[in-house]
Scaffold this motif. Structure first.
Motif, PDB file in Angstrom:
ATOM      1  N   MET A 122       0.372   8.868   1.804  1.00 32.38           N
ATOM      2  CA  MET A 122       0.809  10.022   0.883  1.00 32.38           C
ATOM      3  C   MET A 122       2.076  10.727   1.282  1.00 32.38           C
ATOM      4  O   MET A 122       2.555  11.448   0.842  1.00 32.38           O
ATOM      5  N   CYS A 123       1.938  10.758   2.841  1.00 35.50           N
ATOM      6  CA  CYS A 123       2.834  11.749   3.394  1.00 35.50           C
ATOM      7  C   CYS A 123       4.439  11.054   3.331  1.00 35.50           C
ATOM      8  O   CYS A 123       5.450  11.680   3.043  1.00 35.50           O
ATOM      9  N   TYR A 124       4.415   9.775   3.059  1.00 37.22           N
ATOM     10  CA  TYR A 124       5.921   9.090   2.641  1.00 37.22           C
ATOM     11  C   TYR A 124       6.593   9.781   1.371  1.00 37.22           C
ATOM     12  O   TYR A 124       7.409  10.097   1.402  1.00 37.22           O
ATOM     13  N   PRO A 125       5.758   9.515   0.163  1.00 39.76           N
ATOM     14  CA  PRO A 125       6.367   9.851  -1.014  1.00 39.76           C
ATOM     15  C   PRO A 125       6.661  11.649  -0.937  1.00 39.76           C
ATOM     16  O   PRO A 125       7.626  11.972  -1.479  1.00 39.76           O
ATOM     17  N   ILE A 126       5.834  12.179  -0.205  1.00 41.05           N
ATOM     18  CA  ILE A 126       5.896  13.779  -0.090  1.00 41.05           C
ATOM     19  C   ILE A 126       7.263  14.009   0.715  1.00 41.05           C
ATOM     20  O   ILE A 126       8.156  14.695   0.260  1.00 41.05           O
ATOM     21  N   ALA A 127       7.460  13.159   1.734  1.00 41.57           N
ATOM     22  CA  ALA A 127       8.659  13.411   2.538  1.00 41.57           C
ATOM     23  C   ALA A 127       9.837  12.948   1.643  1.00 41.57           C
ATOM     24  O   ALA A 127      11.085  13.628   1.588  1.00 41.57           O
ATOM     25  N   THR A 165       0.804  -1.287   0.051  1.00 40.83           N
ATOM     26  CA  THR A 165       0.056   0.068  -0.050  1.00 40.83           C
ATOM     27  C   THR A 165       0.802   1.236  -0.206  1.00 40.83           C
ATOM     28  O   THR A 165       0.689   2.209  -0.715  1.00 40.83           O
ATOM     29  N   ILE A 166       1.774   1.168   0.636  1.00 40.08           N
ATOM     30  CA  ILE A 166       2.911   2.415   0.807  1.00 40.08           C
ATOM     31  C   ILE A 166       3.525   2.544  -0.504  1.00 40.08           C
ATOM     32  O   ILE A 166       3.725   3.621  -1.101  1.00 40.08           O
ATOM     33  N   ALA A 167       3.976   1.445  -1.093  1.00 45.14           N
ATOM     34  CA  ALA A 167       4.730   1.377  -2.261  1.00 45.14           C
ATOM     35  C   ALA A 167       3.821   1.982  -3.308  1.00 45.14           C
ATOM     36  O   ALA A 167       4.043   2.722  -4.418  1.00 45.14           O
ATOM     37  N   ASN A 168       2.307   1.723  -3.445  1.00 40.35           N
ATOM     38  CA  ASN A 168       1.549   1.837  -4.458  1.00 40.35           C
ATOM     39  C   ASN A 168       1.371   3.619  -4.457  1.00 40.35           C
ATOM     40  O   ASN A 168       0.991   4.060  -5.373  1.00 40.35           O
ATOM     41  N   VAL A 199       1.646   6.293  -7.723  1.00 40.59           N
ATOM     42  CA  VAL A 199       0.973   7.525  -8.105  1.00 40.59           C
ATOM     43  C   VAL A 199       1.511   8.572  -8.467  1.00 40.59           C
ATOM     44  O   VAL A 199       1.400   9.245  -9.331  1.00 40.59           O
ATOM     45  N   VAL A 200       2.564   9.101  -7.465  1.00 44.16           N
ATOM     46  CA  VAL A 200       3.346  10.220  -7.666  1.00 44.16           C
ATOM     47  C   VAL A 200       4.079  10.189  -9.049  1.00 44.16           C
ATOM     48  O   VAL A 200       4.424  10.836  -9.739  1.00 44.16           O
ATOM     49  N   LEU A 201       4.952   8.780  -9.100  1.00 41.68           N
ATOM     50  CA  LEU A 201       5.749   8.771 -10.209  1.00 41.68           C
ATOM     51  C   LEU A 201       4.953   8.773 -11.683  1.00 41.68           C
ATOM     52  O   LEU A 201       5.542   9.364 -12.523  1.00 41.68           O
ATOM     53  N   TYR A 202       3.994   8.206 -11.871  1.00 47.27           N
ATOM     54  CA  TYR A 202       3.098   8.092 -12.869  1.00 47.27           C
ATOM     55  C   TYR A 202       2.605   9.570 -13.142  1.00 47.27           C
ATOM     56  O   TYR A 202       2.702   9.945 -14.335  1.00 47.27           O
TER      57      TYR A 202
END
Length: 432
Positions: free
Chosen positions: A398-403, A350-353, A357-360
């Motif tokens: 979403m905080c993870y990819p933003i960080a 779920t975290i990887a997914n 989203v951000v990468l796409y």
């Protein structure tokens, strides 16, 4: 020492690598999971909608890959559209994504291995580590060996799917009728959308092909062919398997689960089927270790990671050995943490997914920014519409990819300040 990565990936090897990136643990799990969310007719329409939706994104990857064939992959696309700071930010997201996805795949593979070899649950962690180490070993030997393994895996997948379809011909025929003569009674758009949002993850992986494009022979011709051929192969495999499972759902109530396909296999073949699944997941792990090692190599080359990871082996294979070894260490560390802290498989995925989203979105924007004509005004809106399938599960994760994006941008700022300070010291006038 080899000065750069060698162009040694052929069209067949690149196609097998691309298919291996996409078709993994989900090939036998998602058809059953789709039936948990809806009827066989809804599941069939979900597969169709998902295949159509992923096509614009695939075209985005093929277009950007042809223009910017680099081991930096998606990071290079971000740099072309938004500058070097964006390249660092996206690289940080990628470095925080791969250590989650590949260990998760090894956990799924280990679960099947326990069944295939009759092992106790206590062997789960050692088997996970073994799957990762085998993938690392193949990548250390060289890309040609890894490509050969993926070609053999592709043959294994095709054999397993075709064998299942032949043994369940009536079910396959019933499943195909759901596409050719659909029954719209009780079908709602929201149900189809929900199934499609789940099945979209069956098509994740083509973005990772971008990390190997620098090593393609004749990239201007081969890259688009690899994406096109691999798309056809994946669609055929998924259609045959999903058609068989959907057709069997009315007579086999147990197929509506992650292990549903296993219920269609005769009992005396189930151990062999589990072994085939382990082999498929092993090949997928090989492909993803390849992509991760090229990412870490590129990160070392642009100094986001220490330059030692940008060094290549002394042999003629041109393998980024230090980057491959970093992959091994990071993956085992995540596996150990998941075991010690009892982190569930679904949590890792779920975290990887969220990161995907951000990468796409970054890739779609890069295609819009650098494209012209139809690429900009037709392809990117369609790809953005497709990406909306992924926006169903946005939450605090979403905080993870933003960080990670913030961390990468800060690393770029620190690097720039050091370069400016070094330049000022070198060119400052001497004191009187």
């Amino acid at each position: 020492m080899v000065n750069g990565l060698r162009r040694q990936i052929s069209l067949p090897g690149g196609t097998a690598l691309a298919v291996g990136m996409v078709v993994g643990s989900g090939v036998f799990g998602l058809p059953g999971l789709a039936l948990e969310l809806g009827s066989p007719q809804i599941a069939a329409l979900g597969w169709l909608a998902c295949a159509i939706a992923c096509l614009p994104l695939l075209c985005v990857f093929a277009t950007l890959g042809t223009h910017y064939a680099s081991a930096a992959g998606i990071s290079r696309y971000a740099e072309a559209a938004l500058g070097q700071r964006a390249e660092f930010a996206v690289t940080a997201v990628l470095c925080g994504t791969f250590p989650l996805t590949v260990p998760a795949q090894s956990m799924i593979g280990a679960s099947y291995a326990l069944v295939a070899f009759g092992l106790h649950k206590s062997a789960h962690f050692p088997v996970c580590v073994s799957i990762l180490f085998v993938a690392v070993a193949f990548n250390l030997v060289g890309i040609r060996t890894a490509a050969l393994v993926n070609q053999l895996s592709l043959g294994l997948i095709a054999t397993a799917v075709l064998g299942l379809c032949v043994s369940r011909r009536a079910d396959l025929h019933a499943g195909m009728l759901l596409w050719m003569r659909p029954n719209w009674t009780g079908v709602t758009l929201s149900q189809v959308w929900k199934v499609s949002a789940l099945l979209f993850w069956a098509f994740i992986g083509w973005e990772n092909v971008s990390f190997g494009l620098e090593e393609f022979r004749d990239p201007q011709r081969a890259i688009k062919h690899v994406y096109a051929i691999s798309f056809v192969v994946v669609i055929v495999l998924y259609s045959l398997l999903a058609g068989t499972v959907n057709g069997a759902a009315s007579n086999e109530p147990f197929v509506g689960a992650a292990e549903g396909v296993a219920h269609l296999v005769p009992r005396h073949w189930q151990a062999a089927f589990s072994l085939v699944t382990v082999g498929i997941i092993q090949a997928t792990a090989n492909a993803w270790v390849f992509a991760a090692s090229r990412l870490f190599y590129s990160a070392g080359r642009n100094r986001l990671l220490p330059p030692v990871f940008a060094r290549l082996g002394l042999d003629r294979r041109g393998t980024p050995r230090n980057a491959v070894l970093l992959v091994a260490v990071s993956f085992v560390a995540v596996l150990a943490a998941a075991t010690v802290f009892h982190i569930k498989l679904s949590g890792l995925l779920t975290i990887a997914n969220q990161n995907f989203v951000v990468l796409y979105l970054v890739c779609i924007f890069a295609c819009w920014k650098t494209g012209r004509g139809a690429e900009r005004w037709l392809l990117t809106p369609l790809a953005l519409l497709s990406c909306c399938f992924l926006l169903a599960d946005l939450n605090y994760r979403m905080c993870y990819p933003i960080a990670l994006l913030t961390l990468g941008a800060l690393c770029h700022c620190v690097r720039e300040k050091r370069l400016l300070a070094g330049f000022a010291e070198t060119h400052s006038p001497p004191l009187p």
